[in-house]
Enzyme design. Structure first.
Site, PDB file in Angstrom:
ATOM      1  N   CYS A   6      42.735  35.470  43.029  1.00  0.00           N
ATOM      2  CA  CYS A   6      41.283  35.616  42.928  1.00  0.00           C
ATOM      3  C   CYS A   6      40.500  35.419  44.217  1.00  0.00           C
ATOM      4  O   CYS A   6      39.680  36.266  44.583  1.00  0.00           O
ATOM      5  CB  CYS A   6      40.733  34.701  41.837  1.00  0.00           C
ATOM      6  SG  CYS A   6      41.189  32.963  42.002  1.00  0.00           S
ATOM      7  N   ASP A  17      40.067  41.319  38.276  1.00  0.00           N
ATOM      8  CA  ASP A  17      40.078  40.853  39.674  1.00  0.00           C
ATOM      9  C   ASP A  17      41.456  40.925  40.324  1.00  0.00           C
ATOM     10  O   ASP A  17      41.560  40.834  41.546  1.00  0.00           O
ATOM     11  CB  ASP A  17      39.479  39.449  39.789  1.00  0.00           C
ATOM     12  CG  ASP A  17      40.306  38.347  39.129  1.00  0.00           C
ATOM     13  OD1 ASP A  17      41.224  38.669  38.338  1.00  0.00           O
ATOM     14  OD2 ASP A  17      40.019  37.167  39.394  1.00  0.00           O
TER      15      ASP A  17
END
Length: 615
Positions: free
Chosen positions: A70, A231
């Site tokens: 992330c 993501d």
């Protein structure tokens, strides 16, 4: 009216007029999810709302997150730059933005947009004050001024890795029917994690629809462009954190209402499935293109829709660097069919023990079976040293299990992707070749990109060439490495040392005089690698000298946080050879008052690994 007040009023008035003729933009983002949706062909998934959204929008088949985890992935989004080019590629780090670089919400706000983020940030760059109008769990486009266009993000954590390992879970998906990738062992633990993953995706699908319903109820559906994407790859081992397609490919669907379809991607039509290559560095320039604003020169991505839409690239680029507390270094590239991965730490296995990842039942059982030699060859590859390069054909091998790098039938493809990747590394001045501790020390609180912007400090072509030689097992002559070990540039000395570490016992005797001399190298990152070599291959006296050096550099009070992380990684790699300093490692200080909060856990995790479970 005074001239200054008149000019201010005129500016506000013209900005509002200009803004009123611009689209609203809504991003609905999710975490840790590969394209496991019905609209992407996953027949096990339960995603009716997203499937319907894709049927009236456009789906991208080749969207990459640039990073398989992330923080660096979100850093690519917020800047429009490749994080390795700014020194922000690690998971996690915290470095200043380069001079003149702004985060895209700053640019949108200046253009009159109300910008909200609900609510995850996790950037590896220090966020300037005033980046968002609101970035919190209460952030919402409803709070904008009358007639003000908005840009809003709603991020769901429902599919995050941590939600796949819920205790006392009540599964809806049938674990016995869940599809498994061939590299995961077929066990109840693995099936349970995958079933939970699919359940979370189904829950997220309902959350997604609520955002659409809210927009429709407000009468804004026809004025709003909507992006939906994940993501990075699925929050299970060898997806999340994997630098290939499994970790990089994300679901990515866009919808342009009729009013704004002149801004849509090429060949946009309801239900279309685009083969165009896009990645996260493209998002910032795409936003600016959608609202008709100039795209700063420092942006490295390209707009894939809007008034400034640019042609699609031939390749997408990915990277993996330090993962939490464990050091690693890989770079990847794809043309949509083939994926090429270059491993710059081939002596380190994929299956590094990461404290956070090891909480996953899949990871625990996989590691247990690996230690018991109860895995088949495909499953066991994850726990072995990496090849220095890998090539996968996604058409015949979507799970990336068959390395074609030595296949004579794929020589041209290998050379083409390798050359394109090397060109990219030099073009962006990839700072990943600079050991993190040395990078931070030299930058001295400033941007690493600014500190290493010219070849006097960072001769990037020379460094990349030496790193390629150092990590290529086919290059057996140690002389170029021994010569580079005396180079005035510490980055070149680091790669020379790394090459000697990889070559191991076979060159130790001939390299011994140079290695003993380098034990007092003025650069700690070089010292650490040399000490690991000597501790691994030297006699008892040399081994103790090397371990003493590592112990000192692992002490955050005598060195620094980044040096300590590098030293502790080397101690872990030594295994039983470092047993004599185990008690001293356990007694080391584990924090500094100056350690950034987002980095504070990593030294304690490494010490715990060394003094309890081990590897």
């Amino acid at each position: 009216m005074k001239p200054l007040a008149f000019l201010l009023l005129f500016f506000v008035f013209t900005t509002q007029i200009k803004a009123a003729d611009r689209p609203n933009i809504l991003w609905i983002t999710i975490e840790d999810t590969s394209p496991n949706l019905g609209c992407y062909g996953d027949t096990f998934a339960r995603t009716p709302n997203l499937d319907a959204f894709a049927a009236r929008g456009q789906l991208f088949q080749h969207a990459w997150s640039n990073a398989p985890v992330c923080a660096p992935a979100r850093t690519a989004i917020i800047t429009g730059m490749y994080p390795p080019s700014t020194g922000a590629e690690h998971m996690r780090s915290q470095v200043p933005l380069p001079a003149g670089v702004e985060m895209y919400p700053q640019l949108l706000r200046r253009a009159g947009y109300y910008c909200t983020n609900n609510n995850k940030e996790d950037y590896n760059h220090e966020k300037p004050k005033g980046t968002w109008d609101d970035s919190s769990k209460k952030a919402h486009w409803k709070n904008r001024a009358a007639n003000q266009p908005f840009f809003a993000i709603f991020n769901s954590t429902t599919t995050h890795e941590s939600q796949n390992r819920k205790p006392n879970r009540q599964l809806i998906s049938d674990p016995s029917k869940v599809p498994l990738p061939p590299f995961h062992p077929d066990t109840p633990e693995v099936r349970g994690d995958w079933a939970q993953c699919y359940d979370n995706i189904a829950t997220m699908d309902g959350e997604f629809q609520k955002h659409l319903d809210e927009l429709t109820a407000a009468g804004l559906a026809e004025d709003t462009i909507i992006f939906f994407y994940g993501d990075h790859g699925t929050g299970l081992p060898r997806f999340k954190r994997w630098p290939g397609n499994g970790g990089m490919q994300v679901p990515f669907i866009v919808h342009f209402p009729k009013k704004w379809q002149h801004l849509a991607p090429q060949a946009y039509s309801p239900g279309a499935k685009s083969e165009e290559l896009i990645s996260f560095v493209d998002l910032a320039p795409t936003l600016l293109s959608l609202i008709g604003e100039p795209i700063p020169d420092y942006i490295q991505g390209r707009p894939f829709c809007g008034t400034k839409r640019a042609p699609a690239p031939e390749y997408l680029h990915g990277f993996r660097s330090r993962m939490d507390e464990r050091q690693d270094f890989m770079r990847s590239i794809t043309d949509g069919r083939y994926v090429y991965i270059r491993h710059y730490m081939p002596h380190v296995p994929y299956g590094l023990r990461l404290s956070y990842q090891s909480m996953m039942p899949t990871m625990q059982i996989w590691e247990k079976l690996a230690k018991a030699n109860q895995l088949n060859s495909v499953q066991a590859d994850y726990w072995k040293p990496k090849p220095f390069e890998a090539l996968y054909d996604l058409q015949s091998d979507p799970w990336e299990t068959v390395n074609l790098a030595s296949s004579t039938d794929h020589t041209e493809t290998l050379h083409r992707l390798r050359a394109a990747q090397q060109k990219h590394l030099v073009n962006i001045r990839d700072l990943g070749f600079i050991p993190e501790a040395e990078r931070i020390r030299t930058a001295a609180g400033n941007s690493p990109r600014d500190a290493f912007q010219d070849d006097s400090t960072y001769p990037v072509q020379e460094v990349v060439a030496l790193a390629n030689l150092a990590t290529d097992p086919g290059q057996t002559d140690p002389l170029p490495l021994l010569t580079a070990l005396e180079n005035p540039n510490p980055i070149l000395r680091y790669w020379a040392a790394t090459g000697l570490l990889i070559r191991g016992q076979s060159v130790y005797t001939d390299a011994y005089p140079a290695l003993k001399k380098a034990l007092i190298d003025p650069t700690p990152s070089v010292q650490i690698i040399i000490a690991e070599i000597v501790a691994r291959h030297g006699d008892a006296a040399d081994q103790q000298e090397a371990l003493s050096i590592l112990l000192k550099l692992a002490n955050v009070e005598q060195s620094d946080w980044f040096t300590a992380v590098e030293a502790l990684n080397s101690v872990i790699a030594l295994g039983d050879r470092a047993a004599t300093i185990k008690d001293e490692i356990a007694a080391l200080p584990q924090s500094l008052p100056t350690t950034p909060k987002r980095l504070a856990e990593y030294v304690p995790r490494l010490i715990e690994t060394l003094t309890t479970s081990g590897e």
